[in-house]
Design a protein around this motif. Structure first.
Motif, short mmCIF file in Angstrom:
data_model
loop_
_atom_site.label_atom_id
_atom_site.label_comp_id
_atom_site.label_asym_id
_atom_site.label_seq_id
_atom_site.Cartn_x
_atom_site.Cartn_y
_atom_site.Cartn_z
N MET A 196 2.17 1.84 -3.39
CA MET A 196 0.90 2.43 -4.40
C MET A 196 0.92 3.85 -4.03
O MET A 196 0.55 4.60 -5.00
CB MET A 196 -0.19 1.48 -3.90
CG MET A 196 -0.40 0.24 -4.60
SD MET A 196 -0.76 -0.15 -6.26
CE MET A 196 -2.28 0.38 -6.25
N THR B 281 0.76 -1.20 0.03
CA THR B 281 -0.12 -0.02 -0.02
C THR B 281 0.86 1.25 0.23
O THR B 281 0.64 2.15 -0.80
CB THR B 281 -1.16 0.04 1.30
OG1 THR B 281 -1.95 -1.16 1.09
CG2 THR B 281 -1.84 1.06 1.23
N ALA C 65 -1.80 -5.14 -7.38
CA ALA C 65 -2.16 -4.40 -6.04
C ALA C 65 -3.46 -4.08 -6.07
O ALA C 65 -4.13 -4.35 -4.88
CB ALA C 65 -1.06 -3.30 -5.88
N TYR C 66 -4.10 -3.85 -6.97
CA TYR C 66 -5.44 -3.23 -7.15
C TYR C 66 -6.50 -4.60 -6.92
O TYR C 66 -7.17 -4.39 -6.12
CB TYR C 66 -5.79 -2.67 -8.35
CG TYR C 66 -5.60 -1.14 -8.77
CD1 TYR C 66 -5.56 -0.40 -7.42
CD2 TYR C 66 -5.20 -0.73 -9.61
CE1 TYR C 66 -5.41 1.16 -7.69
CE2 TYR C 66 -5.05 0.56 -9.98
CZ TYR C 66 -5.10 1.46 -9.09
OH TYR C 66 -5.04 2.77 -9.24
N ALA D 195 4.42 4.24 -7.10
CA ALA D 195 3.47 3.90 -8.34
C ALA D 195 3.30 4.42 -9.34
O ALA D 195 2.88 5.78 -8.95
CB ALA D 195 2.28 2.83 -7.72
N LYS E 193 1.12 -2.67 -10.33
CA LYS E 193 -0.26 -2.04 -9.82
C LYS E 193 -1.33 -2.50 -10.11
O LYS E 193 -2.11 -2.69 -9.08
CB LYS E 193 -0.10 -0.33 -10.36
CG LYS E 193 -1.08 0.36 -9.81
CD LYS E 193 -0.73 1.79 -10.20
CE LYS E 193 -1.76 2.86 -9.43
NZ LYS E 193 -1.56 4.09 -9.78
#
Length: 133
Positions: free
Chosen positions: A57, A54, A82-83, A61, A79
């Motif tokens: 991000m 996080t 991660a989403y 990112a 990314k």
């Protein structure tokens, strides 16, 4: 050395990442060092270190708002993962559509395959199974 993370799991990626970072730093590999944060985030996805991912991000990112830099393709792929971890499926699918045409024009077939797989995962997890298949 193994590091315990908040979930109580043993983190195995940190020592590997440290070794890679030291090698890149020693070789003064500027281009590879620029992607080290993304590679670290990807590895930590497997270790379940959501907090560090996080943080990446939020701070490192690349943004999908504005001009696309194709040199950031690797970072965009991380990314998207991660989403998915954050259950932000619409954001992941939006980023995929943002990248689709430039990847197609650049004949980045493997990146497109990877991206389509991530899209299928997002569709499936967001209860749009017919789109996933």
């Amino acid at each position: 050395m193994r590091i315990m993370i908040a979930t109580g799991q043993i983190a195995v990626v940190y020592p590997i990442l440290e070794e890679i970072y030291q090698r890149l730093h020693k070789e003064q590999s500027r281009w590879l060092l620029e992607n080290f944060g993304a590679m670290k985030a990807w590895g930590l996805l497997y270790d379940g270190d959501v907090d560090t991912v996080t943080e990446w991000m939020e701070n490192e990112a690349p943004s999908e708002f504005g001009e696309l830099n194709m040199l950031d393709t690797y970072k965009y792929m991380i990314k998207m993962r991660a989403y998915i971890l954050e259950e932000k499926y619409l954001a992941m699918l939006s980023l995929a559509e943002y990248l689709r045409e430039p990847l197609r024009k650049g004949d980045r077939v493997m990146d497109l395959c990877e991206m389509n797989l991530l899209c299928a995962v997002s569709y499936f997890l967001s209860d749009r199974k017919e789109d996933a298949f």
